[in-house]
Motif scaffolding. Sequence first.
Motif, short mmCIF file in Angstrom:
data_model
loop_
_atom_site.label_atom_id
_atom_site.label_comp_id
_atom_site.label_asym_id
_atom_site.label_seq_id
_atom_site.Cartn_x
_atom_site.Cartn_y
_atom_site.Cartn_z
N ARG A 51 0.99 -1.29 -0.04
CA ARG A 51 -0.08 -0.09 -0.10
C ARG A 51 0.91 1.51 0.14
O ARG A 51 0.55 2.74 -0.70
N ILE A 55 0.21 3.54 -3.26
CA ILE A 55 0.21 5.41 -2.15
C ILE A 55 1.49 6.31 -3.21
O ILE A 55 1.32 6.89 -3.74
N GLU A 84 -4.73 14.77 0.46
CA GLU A 84 -5.10 12.88 1.47
C GLU A 84 -3.88 11.76 1.68
O GLU A 84 -4.12 10.55 1.76
N LEU A 85 -3.52 11.46 -0.07
CA LEU A 85 -2.29 10.69 -0.20
C LEU A 85 -1.33 10.35 0.78
O LEU A 85 -0.97 9.67 1.37
N GLU A 88 -2.51 9.41 3.61
CA GLU A 88 -2.63 8.00 4.18
C GLU A 88 -1.31 7.66 4.22
O GLU A 88 -1.14 6.41 4.82
N ARG A 89 -0.73 8.08 3.58
CA ARG A 89 1.12 7.19 3.79
C ARG A 89 1.87 7.40 5.17
O ARG A 89 2.31 6.89 5.84
N HIS A 91 -0.29 7.01 7.71
CA HIS A 91 -0.56 6.73 8.56
C HIS A 91 -0.51 4.65 8.21
O HIS A 91 0.04 3.89 9.66
N VAL A 92 -0.15 4.70 7.56
CA VAL A 92 0.11 3.60 6.90
C VAL A 92 2.03 3.71 7.68
O VAL A 92 2.62 2.30 7.96
#
Length: 104
Positions: A51, A55, A84-85, A88-89, A91-92
Amino acid sequence: MSIDDYLDLLNYAKAINDEQWQADLLEQLNNYEMLAEEKKQVDSVRALWSRFDDINLLLMQLFDKLREQEDTTDSGLWREQMWELKMERIHVAKQLQARYIRIR
């Protein structure tokens, strides 16, 4: 292999009186749960890395679009998608960091 596979092999080892094989299979059965949990953790980390890579690929594509067509009406939408990406990155990455700290 599943537990049923190990049990079938154990029954066969008993049928042919192979005590060493029986002992090996019993040891593998005793360690099965621990090995299954380790495999699950490794698969989870692989999925997170996949993931993370996806991203990054999407971000590079959006950067290329912005570079080529900076003054289009879609540039604001692309910047929002990039934001947003990036979130998310992060978070990952935090999930990956937590997994590595817990594994080690």
